[in-house]
Design a protein around this motif. Sequence first.
Motif, short mmCIF file in Angstrom:
data_model
loop_
_atom_site.label_atom_id
_atom_site.label_comp_id
_atom_site.label_asym_id
_atom_site.label_seq_id
_atom_site.Cartn_x
_atom_site.Cartn_y
_atom_site.Cartn_z
N ILE A 169 -3.36 10.89 0.68
CA ILE A 169 -3.91 9.55 0.88
C ILE A 169 -3.12 8.52 0.08
CG2 ILE A 169 -5.93 8.10 0.46
CD1 ILE A 169 -6.22 9.86 2.89
N TYR A 170 -2.81 8.89 -1.18
CA TYR A 170 -2.01 7.97 -2.00
C TYR A 170 -0.64 7.73 -1.34
CZ TYR A 170 -5.45 8.48 -5.71
OH TYR A 170 -6.61 8.46 -6.45
N GLY A 171 -0.08 8.78 -0.75
CA GLY A 171 1.22 8.65 -0.07
C GLY A 171 1.13 7.71 1.11
N ALA A 175 2.91 4.04 1.58
CA ALA A 175 3.73 3.74 2.76
C ALA A 175 3.27 2.46 3.43
CB ALA A 175 3.69 4.91 3.73
N LEU A 176 1.95 2.27 3.53
CA LEU A 176 1.42 1.06 4.14
C LEU A 176 1.79 -0.19 3.34
CD1 LEU A 176 -2.14 2.32 5.22
CD2 LEU A 176 -0.22 1.77 6.72
N LYS A 177 1.75 -0.07 2.01
CA LYS A 177 2.15 -1.20 1.16
C LYS A 177 3.62 -1.55 1.39
CE LYS A 177 -1.20 -0.56 -2.57
NZ LYS A 177 -1.38 -0.21 -3.99
N GLN A 178 4.43 -0.51 1.51
CA GLN A 178 5.86 -0.76 1.75
C GLN A 178 6.08 -1.44 3.10
OE1 GLN A 178 8.31 -0.33 -0.51
NE2 GLN A 178 6.63 0.25 -1.89
N LEU A 179 5.28 -1.05 4.11
CA LEU A 179 5.41 -1.68 5.43
C LEU A 179 4.99 -3.15 5.39
CD1 LEU A 179 4.07 1.16 7.77
CD2 LEU A 179 6.38 0.25 7.70
N HIS A 180 3.99 -3.46 4.58
CA HIS A 180 3.56 -4.86 4.44
C HIS A 180 4.70 -5.72 3.88
CE1 HIS A 180 -0.59 -5.49 5.62
NE2 HIS A 180 -0.90 -4.30 5.11
N LEU A 191 -2.48 -3.67 13.10
CA LEU A 191 -2.48 -2.21 13.01
C LEU A 191 -2.47 -1.73 11.57
CD1 LEU A 191 0.05 -1.36 15.89
CD2 LEU A 191 -2.43 -1.00 15.90
N LEU A 192 -1.68 -2.45 10.74
CA LEU A 192 -1.64 -2.09 9.31
C LEU A 192 -3.00 -2.31 8.65
CD1 LEU A 192 1.85 -3.53 8.29
CD2 LEU A 192 1.20 -1.12 8.39
N ALA A 193 -3.70 -3.37 9.06
CA ALA A 193 -5.03 -3.65 8.50
C ALA A 193 -6.00 -2.54 8.87
CB ALA A 193 -5.54 -5.00 9.00
N GLN A 194 -5.95 -2.08 10.12
CA GLN A 194 -6.81 -0.97 10.54
C GLN A 194 -6.47 0.31 9.79
OE1 GLN A 194 -6.36 -0.78 14.82
NE2 GLN A 194 -8.26 -1.96 15.14
N ALA A 195 -5.16 0.54 9.59
CA ALA A 195 -4.74 1.73 8.85
C ALA A 195 -5.23 1.67 7.40
CB ALA A 195 -3.22 1.87 8.90
#
Length: 362
Positions: A169-171, A175-180, A191-195
């Motif tokens: 989950i931390y991983g 990854a989501l933070k990096q995509l932001h 999509l990122l918000a839903q993720a």
Amino acid sequence: MFKFERAISSKKQQYQKALNYYRKSNQIHQSIGYSKGLIQNYSLMIKCAENLKDYKYAFRLQLASQALNDSLDLIENKQMAEELTVKYETEKKDAQLANQEIELLTRRQQLTQTALLGTLSILIIGVAFVFYRWQHSQRIKQIESDFEQTAKQLQSFNYSVSHDLRQPIYGIEYALKQLHRTDPAPNQIHLLAQANKSVNNMKGIIEGLLDLSSIERSRLVLAEVNTELLIKDVLEQMPTHATITIDSLPIVKADVRLLRQVFVNLLSNAIKYSDQQAEPHIQICATQTINKVSFEVSDNGLGFDDQFGDKLFQLFGRLHPQVEGVGIGLLIVKKIVEKHGGKVYASGKPHLGAKFGFDLPT
């Protein structure tokens, strides 16, 4: 010749005297009922009469003697018959008594045998019952041991899985933070918000399972807890625009860390489900009896149908999926209260609010 006649005359006189004597003697014997003496006298008198050549008188005496003998024989026979009858009756009674004694002994023997058989049967039943109870208790102990071992294994598995899931989950979160940071397109932002929402939801589930496992494995540390001060301290960390009423609350004996978790979960639920009301109101009250203290947290939020009340205290038991949550908080409340020896309950009406309560033994 003269001397001979004189001698004969003297003999006759002697026999006559003897005969007279025996007559008088018979009268005496007759008066006292001495039958044997009469018979002896009759024999002597018959001899005297024969010597006196008075055969007629001798015959009469013979008849009298015979009659007396017959009478005596009859009496003796009668006495003998009576004696035999008495002896028979005595022996008959003795035989009856002997038969009665034999019957009594037989009955006693039968009763003794019945009592022994009954005692033996009771002993056999008792031994069988004791053996059954022992076998049953051993089976229950084995089942309890197996259940306890399985529960421990499940708790360990639950803790291990929940703990091991944190790293992935931390991983994903990283990854989501990096995509932001890569300046995503507008459709990607959604999509990122839903993720992110799904990741946070998963984190909540993992944290809840870990808390649940921790509660089941921990031991109670009982102490006196001022519940009024405890609730005020909890509410200070929960900003809300709801009106909260706190009645006078008692001091109870409980594990303060676990009791805090109970109020945190109940109050956070009350705030969350009444937050969208125009004038949200939450009330906290308590009642105390001889053997228990009952706490209740009520709100005027979304409420629920009473028939689904039990579902709320189950794992992932949720009735309002539109409201954020994972469905573990009330199960944690239930586990903590039951660990203290109490019970939980809930009631409500759709759109008219809900009431959650729990009892703690005093």
